[in-house]
Design a protein around this motif. Structure first.
Motif, PDB file in Angstrom:
ATOM      1  N   PRO A 148       2.198   1.945   4.756  1.00  0.00           N
ATOM      2  CA  PRO A 148       2.819   1.743   3.672  1.00  0.00           C
ATOM      3  C   PRO A 148       4.302   2.019   3.495  1.00  0.00           C
ATOM      4  CG  PRO A 148       0.260   1.866   2.690  1.00  0.00           C
ATOM      5  CD  PRO A 148       0.933   2.053   4.085  1.00  0.00           C
ATOM      6  N   ARG A 149       4.120   3.497   3.027  1.00  0.00           N
ATOM      7  CA  ARG A 149       5.519   4.108   3.245  1.00  0.00           C
ATOM      8  C   ARG A 149       6.104   3.504   4.246  1.00  0.00           C
ATOM      9  NH1 ARG A 149       2.799  11.038   2.265  1.00  0.00           N
ATOM     10  NH2 ARG A 149       1.841   9.818   0.163  1.00  0.00           N
ATOM     11  N   ARG A 194       6.448   0.852   5.467  1.00  0.00           N
ATOM     12  CA  ARG A 194       6.773  -0.665   4.697  1.00  0.00           C
ATOM     13  C   ARG A 194       8.374  -0.659   3.585  1.00  0.00           C
ATOM     14  NH1 ARG A 194       3.258  -4.012   6.568  1.00  0.00           N
ATOM     15  NH2 ARG A 194       3.117  -5.540   4.807  1.00  0.00           N
ATOM     16  N   ALA A 195       7.351   0.488   2.336  1.00  0.00           N
ATOM     17  CA  ALA A 195       8.711   0.986   1.409  1.00  0.00           C
ATOM     18  C   ALA A 195       9.421   1.242   2.105  1.00  0.00           C
ATOM     19  CB  ALA A 195       7.692   1.776   1.003  1.00  0.00           C
ATOM     20  N   GLU A 196       9.883   1.731   3.241  1.00  0.00           N
ATOM     21  CA  GLU A 196      11.362   2.560   3.776  1.00  0.00           C
ATOM     22  C   GLU A 196      11.903   1.282   4.097  1.00  0.00           C
ATOM     23  OE1 GLU A 196      13.350   4.772   3.421  1.00  0.00           O
ATOM     24  OE2 GLU A 196      14.759   5.006   4.842  1.00  0.00           O
ATOM     25  N   ARG A 212      11.261  -1.787   2.883  1.00  0.00           N
ATOM     26  CA  ARG A 212      11.723  -2.996   1.854  1.00  0.00           C
ATOM     27  C   ARG A 212      13.008  -2.174   1.326  1.00  0.00           C
ATOM     28  NH1 ARG A 212       6.047  -3.200   1.069  1.00  0.00           N
ATOM     29  NH2 ARG A 212       4.879  -5.401   2.449  1.00  0.00           N
ATOM     30  N   ARG A 213      12.875  -0.305   0.865  1.00  0.00           N
ATOM     31  CA  ARG A 213      14.658  -0.122   0.726  1.00  0.00           C
ATOM     32  C   ARG A 213      15.601  -0.564   1.196  1.00  0.00           C
ATOM     33  NH1 ARG A 213      17.785   4.150   1.091  1.00  0.00           N
ATOM     34  NH2 ARG A 213      17.221   4.735   2.704  1.00  0.00           N
ATOM     35  N   ASP A 239      16.987  -4.182   0.158  1.00  0.00           N
ATOM     36  CA  ASP A 239      17.512  -4.148  -0.908  1.00  0.00           C
ATOM     37  C   ASP A 239      18.697  -4.328  -0.894  1.00  0.00           C
ATOM     38  OD1 ASP A 239      15.442  -5.523  -1.985  1.00  0.00           O
ATOM     39  OD2 ASP A 239      14.611  -3.579  -3.075  1.00  0.00           O
ATOM     40  N   ASP A 273       5.428   9.238  -5.130  1.00  0.00           N
ATOM     41  CA  ASP A 273       3.863   8.980  -4.632  1.00  0.00           C
ATOM     42  C   ASP A 273       3.194  10.180  -4.826  1.00  0.00           C
ATOM     43  OD1 ASP A 273       4.387   9.983  -2.306  1.00  0.00           O
ATOM     44  OD2 ASP A 273       3.319   8.322  -1.286  1.00  0.00           O
ATOM     45  N   THR A 321       6.968  11.620  -1.010  1.00  0.00           N
ATOM     46  CA  THR A 321       7.969  10.103  -0.003  1.00  0.00           C
ATOM     47  C   THR A 321       7.826   9.430  -1.997  1.00  0.00           C
ATOM     48  OG1 THR A 321       6.382   9.728   1.508  1.00  0.00           O
ATOM     49  CG2 THR A 321       7.419   7.581   0.486  1.00  0.00           C
ATOM     50  N   ILE A 324       9.084   5.988  -3.487  1.00  0.00           N
ATOM     51  CA  ILE A 324       9.450   4.821  -3.103  1.00  0.00           C
ATOM     52  C   ILE A 324      10.365   4.019  -4.280  1.00  0.00           C
ATOM     53  CG2 ILE A 324       7.781   2.496  -2.687  1.00  0.00           C
ATOM     54  CD1 ILE A 324       7.058   4.822  -1.343  1.00  0.00           C
ATOM     55  N   CYS A 325      11.555   3.705  -3.394  1.00  0.00           N
ATOM     56  CA  CYS A 325      12.663   2.991  -4.237  1.00  0.00           C
ATOM     57  C   CYS A 325      13.574   1.188  -4.516  1.00  0.00           C
ATOM     58  CB  CYS A 325      14.359   3.612  -3.664  1.00  0.00           C
ATOM     59  SG  CYS A 325      14.588   5.488  -3.787  1.00  0.00           S
ATOM     60  N   GLY A 326      13.236   1.044  -5.909  1.00  0.00           N
ATOM     61  CA  GLY A 326      13.297   0.027  -5.740  1.00  0.00           C
ATOM     62  C   GLY A 326      12.030  -0.700  -6.737  1.00  0.00           C
ATOM     63  N   ARG A 334      10.720  -3.864  -6.204  1.00  0.00           N
ATOM     64  CA  ARG A 334       9.678  -4.418  -5.545  1.00  0.00           C
ATOM     65  C   ARG A 334       9.174  -3.801  -4.286  1.00  0.00           C
ATOM     66  NH1 ARG A 334      14.774  -9.528  -5.023  1.00  0.00           N
ATOM     67  NH2 ARG A 334      15.503  -7.109  -4.793  1.00  0.00           N
ATOM     68  N   PRO A 335       9.742  -2.489  -3.784  1.00  0.00           N
ATOM     69  CA  PRO A 335       9.038  -1.781  -2.854  1.00  0.00           C
ATOM     70  C   PRO A 335       8.064  -0.942  -3.226  1.00  0.00           C
ATOM     71  CG  PRO A 335      11.705  -2.148  -2.455  1.00  0.00           C
ATOM     72  CD  PRO A 335      11.608  -2.415  -3.462  1.00  0.00           C
ATOM     73  N   TYR A 340       4.121  -1.513  -2.943  1.00  0.00           N
ATOM     74  CA  TYR A 340       3.550  -0.429  -2.586  1.00  0.00           C
ATOM     75  C   TYR A 340       2.078  -0.070  -3.456  1.00  0.00           C
ATOM     76  CZ  TYR A 340       2.780   4.789  -1.483  1.00  0.00           C
ATOM     77  OH  TYR A 340       2.065   6.226  -1.389  1.00  0.00           O
TER      78      TYR A 340
END
Lengths: 230, 230
Positions: free
Chosen positions: A89-90, A92-94, A96-97, A100, B55, B59, B61-63, B65-66, B70
């Motif tokens: 998940p971390r 994936r968040a990167e 997605r960042r 964007d 988190d 980490t 998590i930016c934005g 949607r991300p 998450y």
């Protein structure tokens, strides 16, 4: 079988075409000129934006991020290590960042200016916003791109690919934006060696080949657009 | 334990606060004024945007949607039927389409204009873009909102919630945007009964209560902002 509403010089459409190519998925392409605001297309996607993937079961998946997530959810698991969103998940968040970053920030500061002024306006009527290019918008984009190429180089210098160890949707999306404006010769690669080396790796992938064959009537590609040793 | 960089009148921050509330997750809030472009914050999120979720494991998590994805990936499965992204990929795509609709389109056409002109500019220096509100931007937003309220009503009249049968991130994000401008009395609810009935249902959820307690120095809330029978 998928159908994809796209435009050959829409970066968001190109990111999905690259993902389909990486996944080895075939799709029938339907070119859409969003500035015409065609009623039938607005019924499919009320936002009037590209890309839209028709999944063959009557469902329209609208927008680059929803399409990429959908492809990962429905096809990603089969790909194992070739998955374009990491399993963690971390990670994936990167990814997605960075999606964007490129779809919002790079688009708003660089690619939308250049593509609207130098390509889309050629096909628009005056009522649709067509006309002579706005040179101040082009100048702003040419200034803004430097910061982004620096950032790409910074990421690529620290990681194997932009979001981490593996190729991901982030690389495809970044390269999709850059490829559209590289066609116009608007990427000052020489000053950004790290970014250039990363782009050369994405550009040499088989999924990229169809993009290099695109030709826009009246606007020839830059001399190095198709060149893998640019 | 989470930490959340947010601003009380950032719609994207509010959407995450609502999601945390629905999930029953606690977080420590750190107010960030993004227009100050604080160096320490730009290290955490180079885009300089809100929200950012820390988190607890180092980490960021930016934005919006991300962060929402998450939360779904790391906590959603525990929630069973109360999950805020549906299990079905097509249903998830519809939620994501609407997240883009509100975070990009509604924000660009309505909430960003109103919040920048009527709230943020009060706190900005001239160098940061502060000054008197631009009445043409406010007028544009007041015109644009009608189309969006009509669309919300259209969705809410055909479905139980905006994206389908169940409450989802789409409802929280739409309500987060509307709540910020409802504080300013900028939502013409009376002309849009379906949208109003849907908003009343979101507004009455316990997760919404903390938002109704927000107060902005020098800008009192509209007379019906806290009222559940508005």
């Amino acid at each position: 079988m998928f159908n994809l509403y796209h435009h050959p010089f829409s970066p968001a459409s190109r990111s999905v075409r690259l993902a389909l190519g990486e996944y080895g998925l075939a799709a029938e392409f339907i070119e859409e000129r969003t500035w015409e605001r065609r009623r039938e297309f607005l019924v499919v996607n009320p936002a009037g934006t590209l890309p839209v993937l028709l999944d063959g079961g009557g469902t329209a998946i609208c927008g680059p991020r929803p399409v990429l997530e959908y492809l990962d959810e429905t096809r990603g698991a089969e790909l194992g290590g070739k998955r374009l969103l990491p399993a963690d998940p971390r990670g994936r968040a990167e990814v997605r960042r960075l999606l964007d970053w490129f779809d919002t920030r790079f688009h708003g500061e660089v690619s939308d200016y250049l593509l609207t002024e130098r390509i889309y306006k050629r096909f628009m009527t005056a009522e649709q916003g067509g006309g002579a290019p706005d040179s101040s918008a082009i100048r702003a984009a040419r200034s803004n791109i430097k910061h982004h190429l620096h950032y790409i180089g910074w990421l690529a210098g620290r990681r194997n690919w932009l979001a981490g160890e593996d190729l991901s949707f982030a690389d495809l999306t970044a390269a999709a934006h850059l490829s559209c404006i590289d066609y116009l010769g608007e990427v000052p690669w020489e000053a950004f060696e790290h970014a250039k080396a990363w782009y050369a790796r994405v550009k040499s992938r088989p999924s990229f080949r169809p993009l290099l064959l695109e030709q826009l009537p009246g606007v020839p590609p830059s001399s190095t657009y198709v060149d893998l040793d640019f």
